[in-house]
Design a protein around this motif. Structure first.
Motif, PDB file in Angstrom:
ATOM      1  N   MET A   1       4.774 -26.449   1.181  1.00  0.00           N
ATOM      2  CA  MET A   1       4.497 -25.033   1.364  1.00  0.00           C
ATOM      3  C   MET A   1       3.658 -24.553   0.180  1.00  0.00           C
ATOM      4  N   ILE A   2       2.664 -23.754   0.485  1.00  0.00           N
ATOM      5  CA  ILE A   2       1.762 -23.173  -0.519  1.00  0.00           C
ATOM      6  C   ILE A   2       1.973 -21.658  -0.545  1.00  0.00           C
ATOM      7  N   LYS A   3       1.962 -21.105  -1.733  1.00  0.00           N
ATOM      8  CA  LYS A   3       1.934 -19.655  -1.920  1.00  0.00           C
ATOM      9  C   LYS A   3       0.560 -19.297  -2.459  1.00  0.00           C
ATOM     10  N   HIS A   4      -0.093 -18.361  -1.790  1.00  0.00           N
ATOM     11  CA  HIS A   4      -1.375 -17.802  -2.229  1.00  0.00           C
ATOM     12  C   HIS A   4      -1.079 -16.370  -2.647  1.00  0.00           C
ATOM     13  N   VAL A   5      -1.378 -16.057  -3.900  1.00  0.00           N
ATOM     14  CA  VAL A   5      -1.056 -14.744  -4.457  1.00  0.00           C
ATOM     15  C   VAL A   5      -2.324 -14.134  -5.027  1.00  0.00           C
ATOM     16  N   ILE A   6      -2.590 -12.893  -4.655  1.00  0.00           N
ATOM     17  CA  ILE A   6      -3.670 -12.157  -5.317  1.00  0.00           C
ATOM     18  C   ILE A   6      -3.137 -10.804  -5.765  1.00  0.00           C
ATOM     19  N   CYS A   7      -3.675 -10.341  -6.874  1.00  0.00           N
ATOM     20  CA  CYS A   7      -3.413  -8.992  -7.365  1.00  0.00           C
ATOM     21  C   CYS A   7      -4.756  -8.281  -7.437  1.00  0.00           C
ATOM     22  N   VAL A   8      -4.780  -7.052  -6.958  1.00  0.00           N
ATOM     23  CA  VAL A   8      -6.023  -6.292  -6.859  1.00  0.00           C
ATOM     24  C   VAL A   8      -5.892  -4.994  -7.642  1.00  0.00           C
ATOM     25  N   LYS A   9      -6.862  -4.759  -8.508  1.00  0.00           N
ATOM     26  CA  LYS A   9      -7.003  -3.456  -9.162  1.00  0.00           C
ATOM     27  C   LYS A   9      -8.156  -2.764  -8.454  1.00  0.00           C
ATOM     28  N   LEU A  10      -7.864  -1.653  -7.808  1.00  0.00           N
ATOM     29  CA  LEU A  10      -8.869  -0.935  -7.030  1.00  0.00           C
ATOM     30  C   LEU A  10      -9.742  -0.052  -7.919  1.00  0.00           C
ATOM     31  N   LYS A  11     -10.978   0.138  -7.499  1.00  0.00           N
ATOM     32  CA  LYS A  11     -11.874   1.073  -8.195  1.00  0.00           C
ATOM     33  C   LYS A  11     -11.308   2.490  -8.119  1.00  0.00           C
ATOM     34  N   ASP A  12     -10.801   2.837  -6.947  1.00  0.00           N
ATOM     35  CA  ASP A  12     -10.172   4.140  -6.706  1.00  0.00           C
ATOM     36  C   ASP A  12      -8.735   3.866  -6.297  1.00  0.00           C
ATOM     37  N   SER A  13      -7.809   4.114  -7.201  1.00  0.00           N
ATOM     38  CA  SER A  13      -6.414   3.767  -6.943  1.00  0.00           C
ATOM     39  C   SER A  13      -5.602   4.937  -6.385  1.00  0.00           C
ATOM     40  N   SER A  14      -6.251   5.777  -5.600  1.00  0.00           N
ATOM     41  CA  SER A  14      -5.520   6.860  -4.939  1.00  0.00           C
ATOM     42  C   SER A  14      -4.533   6.268  -3.938  1.00  0.00           C
ATOM     43  N   ASP A  15      -3.509   7.029  -3.595  1.00  0.00           N
ATOM     44  CA  ASP A  15      -2.523   6.562  -2.621  1.00  0.00           C
ATOM     45  C   ASP A  15      -3.182   6.209  -1.290  1.00  0.00           C
ATOM     46  N   GLU A  16      -4.182   6.984  -0.901  1.00  0.00           N
ATOM     47  CA  GLU A  16      -4.897   6.733   0.353  1.00  0.00           C
ATOM     48  C   GLU A  16      -5.606   5.371   0.312  1.00  0.00           C
ATOM     49  N   ASN A  17      -6.279   5.072  -0.785  1.00  0.00           N
ATOM     50  CA  ASN A  17      -6.984   3.790  -0.889  1.00  0.00           C
ATOM     51  C   ASN A  17      -6.024   2.617  -1.010  1.00  0.00           C
ATOM     52  N   LYS A  18      -4.900   2.824  -1.684  1.00  0.00           N
ATOM     53  CA  LYS A  18      -3.877   1.775  -1.740  1.00  0.00           C
ATOM     54  C   LYS A  18      -3.355   1.470  -0.333  1.00  0.00           C
ATOM     55  N   ALA A  19      -3.114   2.512   0.442  1.00  0.00           N
ATOM     56  CA  ALA A  19      -2.607   2.325   1.806  1.00  0.00           C
ATOM     57  C   ALA A  19      -3.641   1.612   2.678  1.00  0.00           C
ATOM     58  N   LYS A  20      -4.920   1.961   2.541  1.00  0.00           N
ATOM     59  CA  LYS A  20      -5.973   1.293   3.311  1.00  0.00           C
ATOM     60  C   LYS A  20      -6.045  -0.188   2.962  1.00  0.00           C
ATOM     61  N   ALA A  21      -5.979  -0.498   1.662  1.00  0.00           N
ATOM     62  CA  ALA A  21      -6.028  -1.898   1.229  1.00  0.00           C
ATOM     63  C   ALA A  21      -4.808  -2.660   1.750  1.00  0.00           C
ATOM     64  N   ARG A  22      -3.639  -2.046   1.650  1.00  0.00           N
ATOM     65  CA  ARG A  22      -2.410  -2.675   2.171  1.00  0.00           C
ATOM     66  C   ARG A  22      -2.553  -2.972   3.660  1.00  0.00           C
ATOM     67  N   ASP A  23      -2.994  -2.000   4.414  1.00  0.00           N
ATOM     68  CA  ASP A  23      -3.123  -2.178   5.866  1.00  0.00           C
ATOM     69  C   ASP A  23      -4.163  -3.244   6.213  1.00  0.00           C
ATOM     70  N   MET A  24      -5.254  -3.281   5.471  1.00  0.00           N
ATOM     71  CA  MET A  24      -6.283  -4.289   5.708  1.00  0.00           C
ATOM     72  C   MET A  24      -5.716  -5.683   5.471  1.00  0.00           C
ATOM     73  N   LEU A  25      -5.000  -5.868   4.380  1.00  0.00           N
ATOM     74  CA  LEU A  25      -4.410  -7.180   4.087  1.00  0.00           C
ATOM     75  C   LEU A  25      -3.376  -7.567   5.136  1.00  0.00           C
ATOM     76  N   LEU A  26      -2.536  -6.630   5.521  1.00  0.00           N
ATOM     77  CA  LEU A  26      -1.514  -6.921   6.533  1.00  0.00           C
ATOM     78  C   LEU A  26      -2.114  -7.212   7.907  1.00  0.00           C
ATOM     79  N   SER A  27      -3.342  -6.768   8.139  1.00  0.00           N
ATOM     80  CA  SER A  27      -3.980  -6.996   9.438  1.00  0.00           C
ATOM     81  C   SER A  27      -4.242  -8.479   9.703  1.00  0.00           C
ATOM     82  N   MET A  28      -4.138  -9.318   8.681  1.00  0.00           N
ATOM     83  CA  MET A  28      -4.331 -10.760   8.884  1.00  0.00           C
ATOM     84  C   MET A  28      -3.181 -11.396   9.653  1.00  0.00           C
ATOM     85  N   GLU A  29      -2.015 -10.754   9.608  1.00  0.00           N
ATOM     86  CA  GLU A  29      -0.855 -11.302  10.321  1.00  0.00           C
ATOM     87  C   GLU A  29      -1.150 -11.366  11.818  1.00  0.00           C
ATOM     88  N   GLY A  30      -1.037 -12.570  12.372  1.00  0.00           N
ATOM     89  CA  GLY A  30      -1.316 -12.771  13.788  1.00  0.00           C
ATOM     90  C   GLY A  30      -2.787 -12.985  14.113  1.00  0.00           C
TER      91      GLY A  30
END
Length: 96
Positions: A1-30
């Protein structure tokens, strides 16, 4: 089993941009067949050393990691969005 881990510092760390980034990453599921599990966390502390988003991806093998790294949805949609939004990204890949 492999774990792939990334940490991202956003240019604009507003709650809205954090939520967009989270949703984009989660969209890979399936959508990315080599992904066996995915988890995304959003930082709430906001300290100067904090990164905004953490991505944890479970993959079966190093071959599956290579497939993930070449997957068109991952590369052309998700990675492009994250790279454009990021100030900095760090990554770690390890065997369990």
């Amino acid at each position: 089993m492999i774990k792939h881990v990334i940490c991202v510092k956003l240019k604009d760390s507003s709650d809205e941009n954090k939520a967009k980034a989270r949703d984009m990453l989660l969209s890979m599921e399936g959508r990315v067949p080599s992904v066996k599990g995915i988890s995304v966390g959003v930082d709430f502390l906001g300290s100067p050393r904090s990164y905004d988003i953490i991505l944890l991806v479970d993959l079966e093998s190093r071959e599956a990691l290579n497939e993930y790294q070449c997957d068109s949805y991952h590369v052309d949609v998700v990675k492009k969005y994250i790279n454009d939004a990021a100030e900095n990204i760090i990554a770690v890949d390890y065997d369990l």
